[in-house]
Scaffold this motif. Sequence first.
Motif, PDB file in Angstrom:
ATOM      1  N   SER A  54       1.164  39.724  23.324  1.00  0.00           N
ATOM      2  CA  SER A  54       2.144  40.594  22.677  1.00  0.00           C
ATOM      3  C   SER A  54       2.357  40.122  21.264  1.00  0.00           C
ATOM      4  O   SER A  54       1.876  39.078  20.855  1.00  0.00           O
ATOM      5  CB  SER A  54       3.466  40.552  23.442  1.00  0.00           C
ATOM      6  N   ALA A  55       3.097  40.910  20.551  1.00  0.00           N
ATOM      7  CA  ALA A  55       3.355  40.584  19.147  1.00  0.00           C
ATOM      8  C   ALA A  55       4.288  39.393  18.997  1.00  0.00           C
ATOM      9  O   ALA A  55       4.465  38.862  17.914  1.00  0.00           O
ATOM     10  CB  ALA A  55       3.951  41.781  18.442  1.00  0.00           C
ATOM     11  N   VAL A  56       4.889  38.990  20.103  1.00  0.00           N
ATOM     12  CA  VAL A  56       5.829  37.871  20.022  1.00  0.00           C
ATOM     13  C   VAL A  56       5.138  36.614  19.542  1.00  0.00           C
ATOM     14  O   VAL A  56       5.672  35.847  18.764  1.00  0.00           O
ATOM     15  CB  VAL A  56       6.462  37.621  21.411  1.00  0.00           C
ATOM     16  N   HIS A  57       3.923  36.433  20.003  1.00  0.00           N
ATOM     17  CA  HIS A  57       3.203  35.221  19.669  1.00  0.00           C
ATOM     18  C   HIS A  57       2.164  35.535  18.600  1.00  0.00           C
ATOM     19  O   HIS A  57       1.184  36.213  18.854  1.00  0.00           O
ATOM     20  CB  HIS A  57       2.526  34.649  20.902  1.00  0.00           C
ATOM     21  N   THR A  58       2.410  35.078  17.398  1.00  0.00           N
ATOM     22  CA  THR A  58       1.530  35.373  16.289  1.00  0.00           C
ATOM     23  C   THR A  58       0.186  34.676  16.487  1.00  0.00           C
ATOM     24  O   THR A  58       0.134  33.471  16.703  1.00  0.00           O
ATOM     25  CB  THR A  58       2.158  34.881  14.983  1.00  0.00           C
ATOM     26  N   PRO A  59      -0.893  35.419  16.451  1.00  0.00           N
ATOM     27  CA  PRO A  59      -2.180  34.767  16.611  1.00  0.00           C
ATOM     28  C   PRO A  59      -2.485  33.877  15.410  1.00  0.00           C
ATOM     29  O   PRO A  59      -1.965  34.074  14.311  1.00  0.00           O
ATOM     30  CB  PRO A  59      -3.157  35.940  16.688  1.00  0.00           C
ATOM     31  N   LEU A  60      -3.324  32.895  15.638  1.00  0.00           N
ATOM     32  CA  LEU A  60      -3.708  32.011  14.548  1.00  0.00           C
ATOM     33  C   LEU A  60      -4.389  32.796  13.453  1.00  0.00           C
ATOM     34  O   LEU A  60      -4.274  32.530  12.291  1.00  0.00           O
ATOM     35  CB  LEU A  60      -4.659  30.934  15.086  1.00  0.00           C
ATOM     36  N   ARG A  61      -5.139  33.783  13.884  1.00  0.00           N
ATOM     37  CA  ARG A  61      -5.776  34.718  12.952  1.00  0.00           C
ATOM     38  C   ARG A  61      -6.101  35.960  13.750  1.00  0.00           C
ATOM     39  O   ARG A  61      -6.096  35.923  14.981  1.00  0.00           O
ATOM     40  CB  ARG A  61      -7.052  34.098  12.375  1.00  0.00           C
ATOM     41  N   PRO A  62      -6.391  37.068  13.052  1.00  0.00           N
ATOM     42  CA  PRO A  62      -6.732  38.254  13.827  1.00  0.00           C
ATOM     43  C   PRO A  62      -7.917  37.955  14.745  1.00  0.00           C
ATOM     44  O   PRO A  62      -9.016  37.655  14.283  1.00  0.00           O
ATOM     45  CB  PRO A  62      -7.104  39.288  12.766  1.00  0.00           C
ATOM     46  N   GLY A  63      -7.681  37.981  16.003  1.00  0.00           N
ATOM     47  CA  GLY A  63      -8.716  37.562  16.941  1.00  0.00           C
ATOM     48  C   GLY A  63      -9.483  38.730  17.507  1.00  0.00           C
ATOM     49  O   GLY A  63      -9.224  39.889  17.211  1.00  0.00           O
ATOM     50  N   ARG A  64     -10.408  38.404  18.335  1.00  0.00           N
ATOM     51  CA  ARG A  64     -11.152  39.432  19.041  1.00  0.00           C
ATOM     52  C   ARG A  64     -10.244  40.112  20.049  1.00  0.00           C
ATOM     53  O   ARG A  64      -9.245  39.530  20.459  1.00  0.00           O
ATOM     54  CB  ARG A  64     -12.339  38.782  19.775  1.00  0.00           C
ATOM     55  N   PRO A  65     -10.586  41.301  20.428  1.00  0.00           N
ATOM     56  CA  PRO A  65      -9.754  41.946  21.431  1.00  0.00           C
ATOM     57  C   PRO A  65      -9.694  41.101  22.686  1.00  0.00           C
ATOM     58  O   PRO A  65     -10.664  40.448  23.052  1.00  0.00           O
ATOM     59  CB  PRO A  65     -10.499  43.271  21.714  1.00  0.00           C
ATOM     60  N   ALA A  66      -8.545  41.117  23.314  1.00  0.00           N
ATOM     61  CA  ALA A  66      -8.407  40.380  24.558  1.00  0.00           C
ATOM     62  C   ALA A  66      -9.385  40.935  25.592  1.00  0.00           C
ATOM     63  O   ALA A  66      -9.689  42.116  25.609  1.00  0.00           O
ATOM     64  CB  ALA A  66      -6.986  40.508  25.084  1.00  0.00           C
TER      65      ALA A  66
ATOM     66  N   ALA B 140      -9.477  25.042  15.400  1.00  0.00           N
ATOM     67  CA  ALA B 140      -9.223  23.940  14.472  1.00  0.00           C
ATOM     68  C   ALA B 140      -9.298  24.413  13.021  1.00  0.00           C
ATOM     69  O   ALA B 140      -8.458  24.045  12.192  1.00  0.00           O
ATOM     70  CB  ALA B 140     -10.236  22.825  14.721  1.00  0.00           C
ATOM     71  N   GLU B 141     -10.248  25.265  12.762  1.00  0.00           N
ATOM     72  CA  GLU B 141     -10.399  25.777  11.401  1.00  0.00           C
ATOM     73  C   GLU B 141      -9.183  26.598  10.988  1.00  0.00           C
ATOM     74  O   GLU B 141      -8.674  26.471   9.879  1.00  0.00           O
ATOM     75  CB  GLU B 141     -11.668  26.637  11.328  1.00  0.00           C
ATOM     76  N   ASP B 142      -8.720  27.430  11.904  1.00  0.00           N
ATOM     77  CA  ASP B 142      -7.545  28.254  11.606  1.00  0.00           C
ATOM     78  C   ASP B 142      -6.294  27.409  11.381  1.00  0.00           C
ATOM     79  O   ASP B 142      -5.439  27.756  10.567  1.00  0.00           O
ATOM     80  CB  ASP B 142      -7.293  29.240  12.747  1.00  0.00           C
ATOM     81  N   LEU B 143      -6.203  26.331  12.136  1.00  0.00           N
ATOM     82  CA  LEU B 143      -5.006  25.487  12.036  1.00  0.00           C
ATOM     83  C   LEU B 143      -5.104  24.438  10.941  1.00  0.00           C
ATOM     84  O   LEU B 143      -4.092  23.858  10.532  1.00  0.00           O
ATOM     85  CB  LEU B 143      -4.757  24.778  13.373  1.00  0.00           C
ATOM     86  N   GLY B 144      -6.321  24.165  10.520  1.00  0.00           N
ATOM     87  CA  GLY B 144      -6.515  23.056   9.590  1.00  0.00           C
ATOM     88  C   GLY B 144      -6.425  21.709  10.293  1.00  0.00           C
ATOM     89  O   GLY B 144      -6.063  20.703   9.688  1.00  0.00           O
ATOM     90  N   TRP B 145      -6.705  21.721  11.569  1.00  0.00           N
ATOM     91  CA  TRP B 145      -6.689  20.507  12.374  1.00  0.00           C
ATOM     92  C   TRP B 145      -8.131  20.038  12.609  1.00  0.00           C
ATOM     93  O   TRP B 145      -9.084  20.757  12.297  1.00  0.00           O
ATOM     94  CB  TRP B 145      -6.063  20.753  13.756  1.00  0.00           C
ATOM     95  N   THR B 146      -8.240  18.856  13.242  1.00  0.00           N
ATOM     96  CA  THR B 146      -9.552  18.443  13.706  1.00  0.00           C
ATOM     97  C   THR B 146      -9.778  19.069  15.081  1.00  0.00           C
ATOM     98  O   THR B 146      -8.823  19.413  15.784  1.00  0.00           O
ATOM     99  CB  THR B 146      -9.641  16.912  13.847  1.00  0.00           C
ATOM    100  N   THR B 147     -11.057  19.192  15.435  1.00  0.00           N
ATOM    101  CA  THR B 147     -11.376  19.763  16.747  1.00  0.00           C
ATOM    102  C   THR B 147     -10.779  18.919  17.862  1.00  0.00           C
ATOM    103  O   THR B 147     -10.283  19.438  18.867  1.00  0.00           O
ATOM    104  CB  THR B 147     -12.902  19.842  16.915  1.00  0.00           C
ATOM    105  N   ASN B 148     -10.813  17.604  17.657  1.00  0.00           N
ATOM    106  CA  ASN B 148     -10.281  16.732  18.714  1.00  0.00           C
ATOM    107  C   ASN B 148      -8.770  16.917  18.889  1.00  0.00           C
ATOM    108  O   ASN B 148      -8.255  16.863  20.010  1.00  0.00           O
ATOM    109  CB  ASN B 148     -10.601  15.268  18.394  1.00  0.00           C
ATOM    110  N   SER B 149      -8.071  17.155  17.780  1.00  0.00           N
ATOM    111  CA  SER B 149      -6.624  17.384  17.874  1.00  0.00           C
ATOM    112  C   SER B 149      -6.336  18.638  18.688  1.00  0.00           C
ATOM    113  O   SER B 149      -5.395  18.673  19.497  1.00  0.00           O
ATOM    114  CB  SER B 149      -6.008  17.533  16.477  1.00  0.00           C
ATOM    115  N   VAL B 150      -7.130  19.671  18.459  1.00  0.00           N
ATOM    116  CA  VAL B 150      -6.945  20.908  19.218  1.00  0.00           C
ATOM    117  C   VAL B 150      -7.219  20.658  20.698  1.00  0.00           C
ATOM    118  O   VAL B 150      -6.486  21.119  21.577  1.00  0.00           O
ATOM    119  CB  VAL B 150      -7.881  22.016  18.682  1.00  0.00           C
ATOM    120  N   LYS B 151      -8.261  19.886  20.932  1.00  0.00           N
ATOM    121  CA  LYS B 151      -8.631  19.583  22.317  1.00  0.00           C
ATOM    122  C   LYS B 151      -7.491  18.851  23.039  1.00  0.00           C
ATOM    123  O   LYS B 151      -7.145  19.176  24.184  1.00  0.00           O
ATOM    124  CB  LYS B 151      -9.886  18.700  22.297  1.00  0.00           C
ATOM    125  N   VAL B 152      -6.907  17.890  22.341  1.00  0.00           N
ATOM    126  CA  VAL B 152      -5.794  17.134  22.927  1.00  0.00           C
ATOM    127  C   VAL B 152      -4.593  18.051  23.148  1.00  0.00           C
ATOM    128  O   VAL B 152      -3.949  18.020  24.208  1.00  0.00           O
ATOM    129  CB  VAL B 152      -5.411  15.940  22.027  1.00  0.00           C
TER     130      VAL B 152
END
Lengths: 415, 173
Positions: A54-66, B140-152
Amino acid sequence: MTDDELLDRHFLGDGTVRAALAQRMAADAAMRAAFVARSRFETILRRACIQQSSAVHTPLRPGRPASGWWLAAAAAVLVIGVGSSAWLFRNREPEPFVAVVNGTVLADGQAVRTAQSGTALVVGDAPAAITLVDGSTATLSAASRLTFHERSGKTRATIELASGRGSFAIAKGPDQVHVTTAVGRVVVLGTRFSVAANPAQRTMDVSVDEGRVEVQVGDERVLLTNGERRSFIDPAVRSRRSRDGLVVATSDGRLAVRSVREGEGAVEQLVVARDADLVIDGRPASLLELPPGSRIRYVIEDDLVIALTAHGQLITAKVASVEPDALLVSTTGQQQPLRLELDPLVEVAIDGRPAGISQISIGSKASLLMSTDGRRVMAVTVATPKADLRSSKPKPGKPGADRLDSDGPARPGGP
Amino acid sequence: MTQDALTRRFLENRNGLFSYLLALSGDPAVAEEVFQEIGVTVLRESARGAEPADPEAWLRGVARHRLADHYRAEKRKHSREVGFAGFADVVEQAFAEHPPSAADPGEILRLRECLDQLAPRARAIVDARYRDDQCLDEIAEDLGWTTNSVKVALSRARKALGECIARRRLSTG
């Protein structure tokens, strides 16, 4: 590498750990159990995320369709059959929200075993039991009408009871469950209680078997606990009164009525609301079209008439002949049958069921609702002899079919 | 077994079957693709009057063969095919020992409620992975984190969700 790391990497699609994982699983039954549990958890976590996207949780970036497709796939398999295009499986379909565990429940006229949130349900001609996804249960009386709605904000579930009665056992949980009717809302956390909704009378009865509920009706908040029971009425109709009467006179915006309830001679002067709903002989009309002597049923709210329906006399007679646009009837004291014209909008009911005029049997006893001018028959109600016997047993020597009554003289041909 | 009955069995066990595919492949995208193929296979076989004595085992067998076919067709993933048969054997053993229980709709509801309680960042990572099928590198790229940080972070989020579900299961009996 730890077992958790092996599982993490495998379920991230890292094929390089497969051999090590297979070795560990082959050697350790507990690892095999953990592997199955993890695969199941990954599955339901994907399902939950897709369901709840839902829109409540902002995606990290526009993602692929669920890609919550598998339920749609499953459903499509049943509906569409062999040869379906794979793309159909990509369509997402909501999960069932309730399941019927006992009895017959209909959706769109079809019996269902499960239903999604928002589906209008009607219980069949016997009580039915339904369970919600959270484990709560509802036992519903025959012909109850209701709709279950899934989580909305902090409300775990909402049960919209349009009519009928439901006994609910709500599973304990941190969020509220609401049962709503046209009258109000019952708010619960976890308890057993019953709600009956009567839309015709605009009432709601609530009784609590265990725990505590809060009933919200308009601005009123009432707490009910173990063993307590209370009826609530829609605040919008609390001040309304419905009465029957005879019109004495009308003028612009005013009405003089002799109230049937208050007895002969008691005339009430009433003001008719500008937007009052006036129906004369089944048709929308103005107050000035209401002839004196008309029988009316009117609704008063805050000393204003807000609705009024007018009709003529009710006659009981024996049907002598049926014509396409008229009835010939015999009434008490009349030697010759009367010819009564049928209104084009005439309603006919035989044994309580809608029927056509041609279905009226010669010799049957009919109740005839006349128009306000006494010229036309607005409604015909017939009870066949068999049905009639159930309601009124004729006395010996006085066959009921021969006894014709009216609640006043018929006025064929005009007042 | 009628066509309808076999198909319904497939529907009823869809989560278990998907778990099996996910267990075999470790890749949700592959599991999804093969699951679709199995759906068509089920219909075709049930139309032919197939009446497997043990539908769950039959479905797992179909899944295994379809996945093997998939790997053979995907030459780029040839390396994955290596050792697949042996791995599939032990996965089959694991699922035969611990068949996934029938779908428990209450569990999904509990999990959804637990998802609501995650911190926003953790929730976003979980959504990115499980809803949007993003790989760790992309997240990780989107967050600016390392891959390992995302994994954790993902591992911690899963653990928190597992504990939350367990608590709710207890509290609701």
